[in-house]
Design a protein around this motif. Structure first.
Motif, PDB file in Angstrom:
ATOM      1  N   ALA A 199       0.832  -1.204   0.000  1.00 34.81           N
ATOM      2  CA  ALA A 199       0.000   0.000   0.000  1.00 34.81           C
ATOM      3  C   ALA A 199       0.862   1.248   0.000  1.00 34.81           C
ATOM      4  CB  ALA A 199      -0.920  -0.012   1.220  1.00 34.81           C
ATOM      5  N   ARG A 200       1.933   1.256   0.782  1.00 37.80           N
ATOM      6  CA  ARG A 200       2.808   2.417   0.883  1.00 37.80           C
ATOM      7  C   ARG A 200       3.396   2.775  -0.474  1.00 37.80           C
ATOM      8  NH1 ARG A 200       8.090   3.956   1.953  1.00 37.80           N
ATOM      9  NH2 ARG A 200       8.375   5.484   3.642  1.00 37.80           N
ATOM     10  N   GLU A 201       3.920   1.783  -1.190  1.00 36.81           N
ATOM     11  CA  GLU A 201       4.519   2.034  -2.498  1.00 36.81           C
ATOM     12  C   GLU A 201       3.478   2.573  -3.477  1.00 36.81           C
ATOM     13  OE1 GLU A 201       6.269  -1.664  -3.598  1.00 36.81           O
ATOM     14  OE2 GLU A 201       7.877  -1.528  -2.112  1.00 36.81           O
ATOM     15  N   LEU A 202       2.290   1.986  -3.442  1.00 39.44           N
ATOM     16  CA  LEU A 202       1.238   2.411  -4.363  1.00 39.44           C
ATOM     17  C   LEU A 202       0.770   3.826  -4.052  1.00 39.44           C
ATOM     18  CD1 LEU A 202      -0.706   1.663  -6.665  1.00 39.44           C
ATOM     19  CD2 LEU A 202      -2.227   0.660  -4.946  1.00 39.44           C
ATOM     20  N   LEU A 203       0.576   4.126  -2.757  1.00 36.99           N
ATOM     21  CA  LEU A 203       0.071   5.443  -2.361  1.00 36.99           C
ATOM     22  C   LEU A 203       1.085   6.551  -2.647  1.00 36.99           C
ATOM     23  CD1 LEU A 203      -1.635   4.351   0.974  1.00 36.99           C
ATOM     24  CD2 LEU A 203      -2.792   5.118  -1.105  1.00 36.99           C
ATOM     25  N   ILE A 204       2.360   6.267  -2.457  1.00 35.09           N
ATOM     26  CA  ILE A 204       3.385   7.264  -2.779  1.00 35.09           C
ATOM     27  C   ILE A 204       3.397   7.545  -4.278  1.00 35.09           C
ATOM     28  CG2 ILE A 204       5.875   7.668  -2.863  1.00 35.09           C
ATOM     29  CD1 ILE A 204       6.074   6.226  -0.166  1.00 35.09           C
ATOM     30  N   GLN A 205       3.229   6.499  -5.091  1.00 33.46           N
ATOM     31  CA  GLN A 205       3.150   6.683  -6.542  1.00 33.46           C
ATOM     32  C   GLN A 205       1.982   7.578  -6.929  1.00 33.46           C
ATOM     33  OE1 GLN A 205       2.966   2.799  -8.346  1.00 33.46           O
ATOM     34  NE2 GLN A 205       4.962   2.176  -7.554  1.00 33.46           N
ATOM     35  N   MET A 206       0.902   7.526  -6.129  1.00 36.76           N
ATOM     36  CA  MET A 206      -0.284   8.334  -6.420  1.00 36.76           C
ATOM     37  C   MET A 206      -0.208   9.714  -5.783  1.00 36.76           C
ATOM     38  SD  MET A 206      -3.469   5.611  -6.437  1.00 36.76           S
ATOM     39  CE  MET A 206      -3.244   4.999  -4.766  1.00 36.76           C
ATOM     40  N   GLY A 207       0.940  10.076  -5.208  1.00 34.35           N
ATOM     41  CA  GLY A 207       1.125  11.410  -4.669  1.00 34.35           C
ATOM     42  C   GLY A 207       0.923  11.530  -3.173  1.00 34.35           C
ATOM     43  N   GLY A 208       0.779  10.408  -2.486  1.00 30.45           N
ATOM     44  CA  GLY A 208       0.575  10.447  -1.044  1.00 30.45           C
ATOM     45  C   GLY A 208       1.832  10.827  -0.282  1.00 30.45           C
ATOM     46  N   CYS A 209       1.639  11.444   0.884  1.00 30.65           N
ATOM     47  CA  CYS A 209       2.739  11.837   1.769  1.00 30.65           C
ATOM     48  C   CYS A 209       2.609  11.057   3.074  1.00 30.65           C
ATOM     49  CB  CYS A 209       2.695  13.333   2.055  1.00 30.65           C
ATOM     50  SG  CYS A 209       2.729  14.363   0.568  1.00 30.65           S
ATOM     51  N   VAL A 210       3.599  10.258   3.398  1.00 27.18           N
ATOM     52  CA  VAL A 210       3.532   9.426   4.597  1.00 27.18           C
ATOM     53  C   VAL A 210       3.589  10.306   5.844  1.00 27.18           C
ATOM     54  CG1 VAL A 210       4.624   7.585   5.905  1.00 27.18           C
ATOM     55  CG2 VAL A 210       4.554   7.470   3.402  1.00 27.18           C
ATOM     56  N   VAL A 211       2.645  10.069   6.749  1.00 29.89           N
ATOM     57  CA  VAL A 211       2.564  10.820   8.006  1.00 29.89           C
ATOM     58  C   VAL A 211       3.192  10.028   9.146  1.00 29.89           C
ATOM     59  CG1 VAL A 211       0.984  11.880   9.673  1.00 29.89           C
ATOM     60  CG2 VAL A 211       0.454  11.954   7.219  1.00 29.89           C
ATOM     61  N   ALA A 212       2.851   8.752   9.250  1.00 28.53           N
ATOM     62  CA  ALA A 212       3.327   7.889  10.323  1.00 28.53           C
ATOM     63  C   ALA A 212       3.113   6.437   9.883  1.00 28.53           C
ATOM     64  CB  ALA A 212       2.562   8.178  11.615  1.00 28.53           C
ATOM     65  N   PRO A 213       3.877   5.508  10.450  1.00 25.67           N
ATOM     66  CA  PRO A 213       4.947   5.717  11.428  1.00 25.67           C
ATOM     67  C   PRO A 213       6.283   6.081  10.789  1.00 25.67           C
ATOM     68  CG  PRO A 213       4.732   3.390  11.011  1.00 25.67           C
ATOM     69  CD  PRO A 213       3.653   4.071  10.195  1.00 25.67           C
ATOM     70  N   CYS A 214       6.364   6.006   9.455  1.00 23.95           N
ATOM     71  CA  CYS A 214       7.630   6.271   8.758  1.00 23.95           C
ATOM     72  C   CYS A 214       8.048   7.726   8.962  1.00 23.95           C
ATOM     73  CB  CYS A 214       7.492   5.983   7.270  1.00 23.95           C
ATOM     74  SG  CYS A 214       6.666   4.419   6.906  1.00 23.95           S
ATOM     75  N   THR A 215       9.344   7.965   8.888  1.00 15.75           N
ATOM     76  CA  THR A 215       9.867   9.318   9.043  1.00 15.75           C
ATOM     77  C   THR A 215      10.104   9.986   7.691  1.00 15.75           C
ATOM     78  OG1 THR A 215      12.117   8.428   9.136  1.00 15.75           O
ATOM     79  CG2 THR A 215      10.961   8.712  11.222  1.00 15.75           C
ATOM     80  N   HIS A 216       9.654   9.334   6.621  1.00 14.61           N
ATOM     81  CA  HIS A 216       9.905   9.852   5.273  1.00 14.61           C
ATOM     82  C   HIS A 216       8.967   9.166   4.294  1.00 14.61           C
ATOM     83  CE1 HIS A 216      11.841   6.027   4.307  1.00 14.61           C
ATOM     84  NE2 HIS A 216      12.363   6.094   5.529  1.00 14.61           N
ATOM     85  N   SER A 217       8.961   9.657   3.057  1.00 17.12           N
ATOM     86  CA  SER A 217       8.151   9.061   1.993  1.00 17.12           C
ATOM     87  C   SER A 217       9.021   8.419   0.919  1.00 17.12           C
ATOM     88  CB  SER A 217       7.236  10.128   1.363  1.00 17.12           C
ATOM     89  OG  SER A 217       6.281  10.597   2.294  1.00 17.12           O
ATOM     90  N   GLU A 218      10.239   8.055   1.309  1.00 19.49           N
ATOM     91  CA  GLU A 218      11.125   7.337   0.394  1.00 19.49           C
ATOM     92  C   GLU A 218      10.828   5.838   0.480  1.00 19.49           C
ATOM     93  OE1 GLU A 218      12.936   9.117  -1.618  1.00 19.49           O
ATOM     94  OE2 GLU A 218      12.327  10.960  -0.585  1.00 19.49           O
ATOM     95  N   LYS A 219      11.574   5.042  -0.266  1.00 12.05           N
ATOM     96  CA  LYS A 219      11.404   3.596  -0.255  1.00 12.05           C
ATOM     97  C   LYS A 219      11.657   3.054   1.152  1.00 12.05           C
ATOM     98  CE  LYS A 219      13.129  -0.649  -2.430  1.00 12.05           C
ATOM     99  NZ  LYS A 219      11.794  -1.171  -2.768  1.00 12.05           N
TER     100      LYS A 219
END
Length: 330
Positions: A199-219
């Motif tokens: 889900a994370r990879e797909l959502l980032i491809q669609m322009g999503g910005c990770v809020v938590a728990p990750c500290t970034h929106s990289e791989k």
């Protein structure tokens, strides 16, 4: 962590109207199906007694997991949440948790495939002045489009019930339904985390910005055979202990979660991935940062950072941006 008292009381009232033997048998049947048939798209719960047994056995843990995920998410995400869409709502644990953490939320919609679950969820929500007005829609996520929208869209423990073919379609639907924030919660297992990684990879491809728990929106820097999980401790009622066949007054719910925003937010510079290794005079931390996974050792000479590390637990934020002068081991 306990369920809200009005919810706890109405569950107990309904449980007292059934025989304990009947509830235990229903709980065991549902648990067996979830262990053996999840991920195949099968219907896992269809009877009223099974829905009640599920609420007794699982609502406290789900409620606790959502509360913990919201705590981490709302520390970084500050936009108002006035409307909520709970997808795969079950008996409504997500909405009860959101009520605790987002008092401005006034409109709730629940999508649920199983009629027995939605029927009980409505009855339980009658105990809350806001949730009693929630809209319940019967829907199978795997073969229909989500037509509702909300500020916050949340799913809990639903992706793992879907087939591989349906999962990507549902993740896309969830993202399209979210006006500002999407929150996904899955079991804290390698399989559950793999669904969130997808889900994370797909959502980032669609322009999503990770809020938590990750500290970034990289791989995601974790190896494919590793996973990230959180733990919350929830109290067990007398009946819940009977249904689960144990005497412990609490249980530790292990879960993984992912919060993704439509707009960028400021995230912490580091998060602790594993239980800190605490010894006399030094503490070892495994941190997730924008630069990758780092193992750091913090000693008394690091002052306030050492005091912070002494109190830290797995899953906590940690100021990795202040660690440039520390030795890192990749």
């Amino acid at each position: 962590m306990d369920l809200p008292m009005p919810l706890k009381e109405i569950i107990e009232q309904k449980a007292n109207a059934r025989s304990q033997t009947e509830l235990i048998a229903a709980s065991q049947a549902v648990s067996l199906r979830y262990r053996q048939q999840s991920g195949q798209g099968n219907r896992l719960l269809t009877k009223d007694t099974e829905a009640l047994a599920y609420a007794i056995a699982r609502m406290p843990a789900t409620f606790g997991a959502v509360c913990t995920a919201l705590t981490h998410t709302l520390h970084c995400f500050h936009a108002p949440i006035r409307t909520v869409l709970d997808v795969g709502a079950g008996t409504g644990a997500v909405c009860w948790a959101v009520r605790e953490y987002c008092p401005e939320a006034q409109a709730f919609t629940c999508l649920e495939r199983e009629q027995a679950m939605s029927k009980l969820g409505k009855e339980l929500m009658a105990a809350d002045p806001i949730l009693k007005n929630a809209a319940w829609i019967r829907q199978d996520l795997s073969n229909t489009e989500i037509s509702c929208h909300a500020d916050l869209v949340c799913e809990s423990y639903a992706l793992n019930e879907l087939s591989d073919q349906a999962r990507e379609k549902v993740i896309t639907d969830l993202w399209n339904a979210a006006d500002t924030l999407l929150l996904l919660i899955e079991p804290g297992t390698p399989v559950g985390f793999s669904h969130l990684r997808q889900a994370r990879e797909l959502l980032i491809q669609m322009g999503g910005c990770v809020v938590a728990p990750c500290t970034h929106s990289e791989k995601c820097p974790l190896p494919q055979n590793d996973w990230c999980q959180f733990t919350c401790r929830v109290s067990r009622s007398r009946l819940q202990k009977a249904l689960k066949g144990g005497d412990a007054p609490f249980e530790d719910e292990k879960f993984s979660f992912l919060a993704v925003s439509k707009t960028p937010v400021e995230t912490p510079s580091g998060r602790i991935l594993r239980h800190p290794s605490k010894a006399s005079g030094h503490i070892g931390l495994k941190l997730c940062t924008a630069d990758g996974i780092s193992d750091v050792t913090i000693t008394k000479k690091h002052g306030m950072l050492y005091k912070l590390a002494r109190k830290a637990e797995s899953g906590d934020e940690f100021p990795a941006n202040e660690l440039d002068h520390l030795t890192r081991y990749r």
